[in-house]
Design a protein around this motif. Structure first.
Motif, PDB file in Angstrom:
ATOM      1  N   GLU A 163      39.286 -64.450   6.234  1.00 48.94           N
ATOM      2  CA  GLU A 163      38.772 -63.357   7.062  1.00 48.94           C
ATOM      3  C   GLU A 163      37.989 -63.889   8.259  1.00 48.94           C
ATOM      4  OE1 GLU A 163      36.627 -61.204   4.113  1.00 48.94           O
ATOM      5  OE2 GLU A 163      38.414 -60.120   3.385  1.00 48.94           O
ATOM      6  N   ARG A 164      37.251 -64.971   8.065  1.00 48.11           N
ATOM      7  CA  ARG A 164      36.527 -65.571   9.192  1.00 48.11           C
ATOM      8  C   ARG A 164      37.504 -66.130  10.228  1.00 48.11           C
ATOM      9  NH1 ARG A 164      32.388 -66.459   5.246  1.00 48.11           N
ATOM     10  NH2 ARG A 164      33.463 -68.228   4.293  1.00 48.11           N
ATOM     11  N   LEU A 165      38.613 -66.715   9.761  1.00 50.61           N
ATOM     12  CA  LEU A 165      39.619 -67.200  10.699  1.00 50.61           C
ATOM     13  C   LEU A 165      40.226 -66.035  11.465  1.00 50.61           C
ATOM     14  CD1 LEU A 165      41.552 -69.252  11.945  1.00 50.61           C
ATOM     15  CD2 LEU A 165      42.990 -69.027   9.899  1.00 50.61           C
ATOM     16  N   ARG A 166      40.602 -65.000  10.759  1.00 55.35           N
ATOM     17  CA  ARG A 166      41.155 -63.807  11.422  1.00 55.35           C
ATOM     18  C   ARG A 166      40.212 -63.284  12.491  1.00 55.35           C
ATOM     19  NH1 ARG A 166      40.340 -58.920   7.744  1.00 55.35           N
ATOM     20  NH2 ARG A 166      38.242 -59.497   8.458  1.00 55.35           N
ATOM     21  N   ASP A 167      38.945 -63.170  12.155  1.00 57.65           N
ATOM     22  CA  ASP A 167      37.973 -62.632  13.099  1.00 57.65           C
ATOM     23  C   ASP A 167      37.781 -63.558  14.293  1.00 57.65           C
ATOM     24  OD1 ASP A 167      37.713 -60.525  11.359  1.00 57.65           O
ATOM     25  OD2 ASP A 167      35.792 -61.194  10.507  1.00 57.65           O
ATOM     26  N   ARG A 198      46.308 -63.488  18.151  1.00 61.79           N
ATOM     27  CA  ARG A 198      46.809 -62.724  17.007  1.00 61.79           C
ATOM     28  C   ARG A 198      47.216 -63.662  15.877  1.00 61.79           C
ATOM     29  NH1 ARG A 198      48.555 -57.132  19.155  1.00 61.79           N
ATOM     30  NH2 ARG A 198      48.235 -57.317  21.409  1.00 61.79           N
ATOM     31  N   LEU A 199      47.298 -63.101  14.671  1.00 63.59           N
ATOM     32  CA  LEU A 199      47.581 -63.890  13.478  1.00 63.59           C
ATOM     33  C   LEU A 199      48.797 -63.333  12.754  1.00 63.59           C
ATOM     34  CD1 LEU A 199      46.845 -66.083  11.398  1.00 63.59           C
ATOM     35  CD2 LEU A 199      45.253 -64.447  10.363  1.00 63.59           C
ATOM     36  N   VAL A 200      49.814 -64.178  12.596  1.00 64.02           N
ATOM     37  CA  VAL A 200      51.032 -63.827  11.870  1.00 64.02           C
ATOM     38  C   VAL A 200      51.075 -64.650  10.586  1.00 64.02           C
ATOM     39  CG1 VAL A 200      53.540 -64.081  11.900  1.00 64.02           C
ATOM     40  CG2 VAL A 200      52.354 -63.094  13.876  1.00 64.02           C
ATOM     41  N   MET A 201      51.350 -63.996   9.476  1.00 64.24           N
ATOM     42  CA  MET A 201      51.400 -64.654   8.178  1.00 64.24           C
ATOM     43  C   MET A 201      52.843 -64.841   7.726  1.00 64.24           C
ATOM     44  SD  MET A 201      48.220 -65.184   7.133  1.00 64.24           S
ATOM     45  CE  MET A 201      48.138 -65.186   5.322  1.00 64.24           C
ATOM     46  N   ASP A 202      53.055 -65.849   6.895  1.00 70.10           N
ATOM     47  CA  ASP A 202      54.363 -66.095   6.307  1.00 70.10           C
ATOM     48  C   ASP A 202      54.600 -65.104   5.169  1.00 70.10           C
ATOM     49  OD1 ASP A 202      56.741 -67.733   6.256  1.00 70.10           O
ATOM     50  OD2 ASP A 202      55.448 -69.419   6.790  1.00 70.10           O
ATOM     51  N   LEU A 203      55.756 -64.450   5.195  1.00 67.63           N
ATOM     52  CA  LEU A 203      56.149 -63.532   4.133  1.00 67.63           C
ATOM     53  C   LEU A 203      57.298 -64.185   3.368  1.00 67.63           C
ATOM     54  CD1 LEU A 203      55.778 -60.569   3.002  1.00 67.63           C
ATOM     55  CD2 LEU A 203      57.761 -59.985   4.428  1.00 67.63           C
ATOM     56  N   VAL A 204      57.030 -64.578   2.133  1.00 66.52           N
ATOM     57  CA  VAL A 204      58.013 -65.305   1.325  1.00 66.52           C
ATOM     58  C   VAL A 204      58.397 -64.407   0.154  1.00 66.52           C
ATOM     59  CG1 VAL A 204      58.539 -67.458   0.128  1.00 66.52           C
ATOM     60  CG2 VAL A 204      56.844 -67.435   1.965  1.00 66.52           C
ATOM     61  N   VAL A 205      59.494 -63.657   0.323  1.00 70.86           N
ATOM     62  CA  VAL A 205      59.839 -62.651  -0.686  1.00 70.86           C
ATOM     63  C   VAL A 205      61.303 -62.727  -1.128  1.00 70.86           C
ATOM     64  CG1 VAL A 205      58.000 -61.022  -0.136  1.00 70.86           C
ATOM     65  CG2 VAL A 205      60.145 -60.953   1.171  1.00 70.86           C
ATOM     66  N   ASN A 206      62.029 -63.770  -0.745  1.00 69.55           N
ATOM     67  CA  ASN A 206      63.319 -63.997  -1.398  1.00 69.55           C
ATOM     68  C   ASN A 206      63.095 -64.488  -2.824  1.00 69.55           C
ATOM     69  OD1 ASN A 206      66.352 -64.626  -1.433  1.00 69.55           O
ATOM     70  ND2 ASN A 206      65.449 -66.627  -1.918  1.00 69.55           N
ATOM     71  N   HIS A 207      61.982 -65.176  -3.024  1.00 70.95           N
ATOM     72  CA  HIS A 207      61.667 -65.755  -4.328  1.00 70.95           C
ATOM     73  C   HIS A 207      60.153 -65.787  -4.508  1.00 70.95           C
ATOM     74  CE1 HIS A 207      62.331 -68.933  -1.233  1.00 70.95           C
ATOM     75  NE2 HIS A 207      61.120 -69.288  -1.616  1.00 70.95           N
ATOM     76  N   THR A 208      59.737 -66.013  -5.720  1.00 72.30           N
ATOM     77  CA  THR A 208      58.326 -66.241  -6.029  1.00 72.30           C
ATOM     78  C   THR A 208      58.218 -67.584  -6.737  1.00 72.30           C
ATOM     79  OG1 THR A 208      58.402 -65.281  -8.251  1.00 72.30           O
ATOM     80  CG2 THR A 208      57.994 -63.757  -6.412  1.00 72.30           C
ATOM     81  N   TRP A 235      48.317 -56.543   3.331  1.00 71.82           N
ATOM     82  CA  TRP A 235      47.983 -57.539   4.349  1.00 71.82           C
ATOM     83  C   TRP A 235      47.859 -56.914   5.736  1.00 71.82           C
ATOM     84  CZ3 TRP A 235      45.892 -62.067   3.897  1.00 71.82           C
ATOM     85  CH2 TRP A 235      46.037 -62.777   2.690  1.00 71.82           C
ATOM     86  N   LEU A 236      48.712 -55.963   6.050  1.00 72.00           N
ATOM     87  CA  LEU A 236      48.622 -55.310   7.354  1.00 72.00           C
ATOM     88  C   LEU A 236      47.311 -54.551   7.491  1.00 72.00           C
ATOM     89  CD1 LEU A 236      52.321 -54.162   7.536  1.00 72.00           C
ATOM     90  CD2 LEU A 236      51.217 -55.769   9.115  1.00 72.00           C
ATOM     91  N   GLU A 237      46.863 -53.938   6.405  1.00 71.85           N
ATOM     92  CA  GLU A 237      45.577 -53.243   6.443  1.00 71.85           C
ATOM     93  C   GLU A 237      44.409 -54.221   6.561  1.00 71.85           C
ATOM     94  OE1 GLU A 237      44.879 -49.973   6.686  1.00 71.85           O
ATOM     95  OE2 GLU A 237      47.043 -49.708   6.952  1.00 71.85           O
ATOM     96  N   LYS A 238      44.628 -55.462   6.197  1.00 69.18           N
ATOM     97  CA  LYS A 238      43.582 -56.479   6.377  1.00 69.18           C
ATOM     98  C   LYS A 238      43.548 -57.010   7.810  1.00 69.18           C
ATOM     99  CE  LYS A 238      42.242 -59.423   3.318  1.00 69.18           C
ATOM    100  NZ  LYS A 238      40.932 -58.822   2.946  1.00 69.18           N
TER     101      LYS A 238
END
Length: 550
Positions: free
Chosen positions: A84-88, A96-106, A185-188
């Protein structure tokens, strides 16, 4: 002509591989506070977006692309409060901050998989389970894509590492849980997602038995029709509600499918890999073929013109590729010049440019001395498989090729200073530091106005000032030239001409007939220019020039 502007089209994206960027606590691993400490550096560079590779809780079987908990931060990187400190800190500087979404697998340690192997309620079919392997697909690592689970008594599908079971996207409960996590995550306050191998989420039903063709499972259904359906649903259910940027990693994608992803399905852009295969052997993962500039130009030009109203991403390197200057440039005598030439290319093509950490100072491949110095799971698995099958007798047989291609080249620590461990850590680095750090580092680059770093800063500023570079039409010049990549970008009355010696051979380049010469003025170049006339140019090795007319 009125330009339909989007912030992500005008942005320059900087990819951070968290493990290797900056270590704040001396444990040898980069972390979130370490990134926060360098936010001013990113601001000075002029980039607009940070793409952060996975920092989620993970067993780290594949450097974080095996996620155990999507809503938790791995302890090596810090805490959610550190995130959160990095985001701020980024948002305070209009980054802006883009996160990796890894959802083909866990990860196989994710709660969903643990409950699925126990056949608990709705989780029973969250993954692809079979009593017997239905085919002989291999994982990308070279072993079987089907692994037996003792607890469940069945085999599960994993296109990648054995600890990365593929999610069953045909199950609506899987998709609902993923969408809920994305909203969280989007709400964060994140500003978008880079979606890992997102075109592999759609798999045929039933899964083919003993299909002919390539052995890697993903080759049989990359961009299956259901991938379009699922991504379109993702946009309808989640993404359309937010002003965010999305880029889908899409191996084996065609121009036609990319156009559909970006004009019909809701993705802003995709990562295609066609240009990444120009110097790769089609069957031997470690073999290197001669770089064919004409083929490279053909590929890049087709992607520049083939998407219609869709949008491109532009990149030459990332965490899965060799260092850009070592691969496409000259990391010896002309390291500085070729790094600048590649920067010119990256930042003047149509599409959103993605810059990988360290490229802005011309970091190079690492001279790994032994297999033990490599950390990448794919490298180790491929070598072990080659040894087991007798394709090679020892690592030394292919050490040079492995050192060239290994993903560890891009994952070596960021070189900040000439101090011990390149200023990356006060401890023992998790991976080898390139021994050339005393000469190639941020501090040295900041002290040299002619450095690669300053050139990137200048070019990023130039791109922001000229709509023709961002939104202009692309037209290739001298397609048959074996040494030079040249093209124009035009928008209304504004025109930009780019000329790059792309192979490092000095020679004369004459503008072809039909290219208007009048009014062109030199905008930026990577050499001192005595004669700026673009009509005939005596190009020096890796020389790049950008001309402008309006």
């Amino acid at each position: 002509m009125a330009v339909d502007r989007e912030w992500w089209q005008e942005a320059v994206v900087y990819q951070i591989y968290a493990q290797s960027f900056n270590d704040s606590d001396g444990d040898g691993v980069g972390d979130l506070p370490g990134i926060t400490a360098k936010v001013d550096y990113l601001d000075e560079l002029g980039v607009d977006v940070v793409w952060l590779t996975p920092v989620y809780d993970s067993p780290l079987a594949d450097n974080g692309y095996d996620i155990r908990d999507y809503r938790s931060i791995h302890g090596d990187y810090g805490t959610m409060e550190d995130w959160e400190r990095l985001r701020d800190a980024l948002h305070a500087r209009d980054l802006r901050l883009v996160m990796d979404l890894v959802v083909n697998h866990t990860s196989d340690e994710h709660e969903w998989f643990e409950r699925s192997r126990r056949r608990e309620g709705k989780y029973e079919d969250y993954y692809y389970w079979r009593e017997e392997p239905p085919n002989d697909w291999e994982s990308l690592w070279g072993d079987s894509a089907w692994t037996y689970d003792e607890e469940r008594g069945e085999y599960y599908l994993h296109l990648f590492d054995v600890k990365q079971p593929d999610l069953n996207w045909r199950n609506p409960d899987v998709r609902a849980d993923i969408y809920e996590m994305m909203r969280w995550w989007l709400e964060k306050g994140i500003d978008g997602f880079r979606m890992d191998v997102i075109n592999l989420v759609g798999k045929p039903d039933p899964i083919p038995e003993d299909p002919d063709g390539p052995r890697w499972g993903g080759d049989h259904f990359a961009t299956h029709e259901t991938a379009h359906e699922f991504i379109r649903e993702m946009d309808d259910e989640v993404l359309s509600e937010y002003d965010v940027m999305t880029v889908g990693e899409t191996p084996r994608v065609s121009v036609d499918d990319a156009r559909k992803f970006t004009t019909e399905d809701g993705l802003d852009m995709v990562f295609q890999f066609e240009h990444m295969h120009v110097d790769q052997h089609p069957e031997d993962p470690w073999a290197r073929t001669e770089f064919d500039l004409r083929e490279f130009k053909r590929i890049m030009s087709r992607w520049q013109t083939g998407l219609g109203q869709g949008w491109n991403s532009v990149y030459l390197g990332n965490h899965d590729q060799p260092r850009t200057v070592s691969r496409f440039g000259d990391d010896g005598e002309y390291r500085t010049e070729s790094a600048k030439a590649l920067a010119t290319f990256l930042l003047t093509l149509g599409g959103t440019p993605f810059l990988y950490q360290g490229d802005e100072i011309g970091m190079t491949n690492v001279p790994f001395d032994t297999l033990d110095e490599h950390r990448d799971v794919w490298t180790h698995d491929e070598i072990e498989a080659a040894l087991d099958t007798g394709r090679i007798d020892s690592f030394d047989e292919i050490a040079d090729q492995v050192n060239y291609w290994s993903r560890d080249n891009a994952r070596s620590p960021m070189q900040w200073t000439a101090a011990e461990n390149a200023g990356f850590t006060a401890g023992e680095p998790w991976i080898k530091v390139n021994p050339n750090f005393p000469e190639i580092n941020v501090a040295a680059a900041r002290g040299d106005r002619d450095s690669v770093l300053y050139y990137y800063r200048d070019l990023i500023a130039v791109r922001a000032e000229h709509d023709a570079i961002i939104y202009g039409d692309y037209s290739q010049i001298a397609a048959e030239n074996d040494d030079v990549f040249a093209y124009t970008r035009t928008l209304d009355g504004e025109r930009v001409l780019v000329v790059i010696d792309f192979v490092g051979r000095a020679g004369r380049f004459a503008l072809p007939d039909g290219v208007e010469r009048e009014g062109l003025e030199l905008l930026v170049a990577n050499y001192g220019i005595a004669d700026p006339d673009p009509t005939e140019i005596d190009l020096r090795p890796w020389e790049a020039r950008v001309y402008h007319d309006e």
